[in-house]
Design a protein around this motif. Structure first.
Motif, short mmCIF file in Angstrom:
data_model
loop_
_atom_site.label_atom_id
_atom_site.label_comp_id
_atom_site.label_asym_id
_atom_site.label_seq_id
_atom_site.Cartn_x
_atom_site.Cartn_y
_atom_site.Cartn_z
N ILE A 118 0.84 -1.22 0.08
CA ILE A 118 0.12 0.00 -0.05
C ILE A 118 0.91 1.11 0.04
O ILE A 118 0.82 2.06 -0.81
N MET A 119 1.76 1.19 0.77
CA MET A 119 2.61 2.63 1.04
C MET A 119 3.60 2.61 -0.40
O MET A 119 3.76 3.60 -0.73
N THR A 175 2.66 1.63 -3.35
CA THR A 175 1.77 2.21 -4.25
C THR A 175 1.49 3.62 -4.20
O THR A 175 1.49 4.38 -5.06
N HIS A 176 1.54 4.09 -3.08
CA HIS A 176 1.14 5.66 -2.50
C HIS A 176 2.40 6.41 -3.08
O HIS A 176 1.90 7.50 -3.81
N VAL A 177 3.53 5.80 -2.73
CA VAL A 177 4.68 6.59 -3.09
C VAL A 177 4.86 6.68 -4.78
O VAL A 177 5.13 7.70 -5.23
N PHE A 213 2.41 6.45 -6.84
CA PHE A 213 1.44 7.27 -7.55
C PHE A 213 1.86 8.77 -7.14
O PHE A 213 1.26 9.66 -8.06
N GLU A 214 2.45 9.22 -6.05
CA GLU A 214 3.03 10.34 -5.94
C GLU A 214 3.71 10.68 -6.90
O GLU A 214 3.92 11.88 -7.54
N SER A 263 1.87 11.49 -10.04
CA SER A 263 1.02 12.88 -9.90
C SER A 263 2.05 13.92 -10.15
O SER A 263 1.45 14.93 -10.51
N ARG A 285 -0.60 3.81 -13.57
CA ARG A 285 -1.59 3.87 -12.62
C ARG A 285 -2.63 2.79 -12.84
O ARG A 285 -3.44 2.29 -12.01
N TYR A 300 10.01 1.03 1.04
CA TYR A 300 8.79 0.22 1.01
C TYR A 300 8.85 -0.85 -0.24
O TYR A 300 7.67 -1.45 -0.66
#
Length: 407
Positions: free
Chosen positions: A39-40, A42-44, A46-47, A50, A104, A195
């Motif tokens: 999850i982390m 993926t978050h990084v 996607f950042e 973005s 994404r 991560y």
């Protein structure tokens, strides 16, 4: 073992169930940790995508809404000073975004984002021209805003229009973004590495990308410093009188600043020096260092100079410009170093023998003596003179720069 424990069959079954529950809990915790890292990660990732999208969009705004219209208004030199290397940077990040955006919708545990970015790393060297000229770009922006009503009106109008479409960003805000992008990449890659497990297919690519980004950033910083030092040397050569340009043009600039000089020699020595000056018609090779001076430190040389009346006004930096008259040129040797306390035998009295030239070149006075001494410097090559910086902080900067002048 069951017999020894005295367990019957029912107790054995309970123990087996308990062992199974423990194994399940351990497995669940491992799965939770793995899910959290995914999850982390993926978050990084996607950042990264973005922020790349936002950055590429802002580069397009800078090109389409500023560079293109200003190309018809400014001279070629002014345009290059403001937007040096911008078009290459914009094209590079358009292509990076085209590769990253599909990730994404295709994202999974095994997706490799660093691997997709790796082919573009060599092209990030194109930042060199932009980074090294950024200070000049800001100076040019300030100059045009002060001296061109047409330019000022255009920029202010664009800023007002942009509040609705692109947020409250000025031209200066857009110009700083390429300077901030590579350090931002490094921070995001470090987070991604944090991560990403070592056996993940993207792990080796993250390490490679991170190392390359750090290498490029160091090279850009070094290139920027070299350019700034070269420009600084040109300013010094123009401002210093009584010194031939070839004396300093190939030297490594380190530091400069104001110091107050106070002679430490005895009154008798002062009279001898005065008599010598009278005898030689004032042409004594070693002019006395006294009062407010401006000191220029190079890697192997120190120039002691007097500040002359204001010569003019720097329109870009909005600050006065001065000329300087060189009083003394002092060689600085590799063995010379700085200290925040005086060496043994180096005393600040007018009646004692001066420190010998073999003492370290710069020695800062001990703070235990009195509050004034916290600003004091001693220069071994100038043993008969005490120097005072404007503040203790300025003194500490002199000591640090002197100690690290070859780095």
């Amino acid at each position: 073992s069951v017999a020894v424990l005295g367990m019957d069959s029912k107790e054995q079954q309970s123990l087996v169930k308990l062992q199974g529950m423990v194994r399940t809990m351990v497995a669940m915790k491992k799965l939770q940790r793995k899910a959290h890292k995914f999850i982390m990660r993926t978050h990084v990732a996607f950042e990264i995508i973005s922020t790349e999208s936002t950055y590429a969009s802002n580069l397009t705004v800078l090109v389409d809404e500023y560079y293109m219209p200003l190309a018809k208004m400014l001279s070629r030199d002014q345009l290059d000073a403001l937007f040096s290397g911008l078009l290459d940077i914009e094209q590079t990040h358009k292509e990076i975004l085209q590769v990253l955006l599909p990730l994404r919708t295709q994202w999974s545990f095994h997706t490799c984002i660093a691997k997709e970015m790796a082919p573009f790393l060599e092209r990030l060297n194109r930042y060199e021209m932009y980074v090294t000229h950024h200070s000049a770009a800001i100076d040019m922006l300030a100059h045009l805003m002060s001296h061109s009503e047409e330019f000022k009106k255009f920029v202010e109008t664009k800023s007002l229009e942009g509040k609705g479409k692109h947020g409250k960003l000025t031209l200066a805000d857009y110009l700083i973004q390429p300077i901030q992008r590579l350090p931002r990449y490094i921070l995001l890659m470090r987070e991604l590495d944090k991560y990403t497990s070592k056996n993940h297919p993207d792990s080796c690519h993250i390490q490679s990308v991170l190392e390359k980004l750090q290498s490029i950033t160091r090279a850009l910083n070094d290139s920027k410093k070299l350019k700034e030092d070269k420009e600084k040397m040109e300013v010094i050569m123009k401002s210093l009188r009584d010194v031939d340009s070839h004396v300093i043009e190939h030297r490594q600039y380190v530091h400069e600043g104001d110091l107050k000089a106070t002679p430490l020699e005895s009154p008798r020595k002062s009279l001898q020096r005065a008599a010598s000056n009278i005898w030689t018609g004032g042409h004594n090779d070693e002019k006395e260092l006294r009062g407010d001076l401006h000191m220029f430190l190079f890697a192997d040389m120190l120039i002691c100079a007097k500040k002359l009346p204001m010569q003019g006004w720097n329109l870009f930096k909005k600050s006065p410009t001065y000329g300087y008259s060189a009083l003394r040129i002092v060689p600085v040797f590799d063995k010379d170093e700085a200290s925040v306390s005086p060496k043994a035998g180096h005393h600040d009295t007018a009646h004692e023998s001066p420190a010998v030239a073999s003492k370290p070149d710069v020695e800062a006075a001990s703070s235990s003596r009195n509050s004034v001494d916290t600003t004091c410097l001693y220069i071994g090559s100038l043993p008969n003179t005490r120097f005072d910086a404007t503040t203790q902080g300025a003194r500490d900067v002199w000591v640090h720069r002197f100690n690290n002048r070859h780095k």
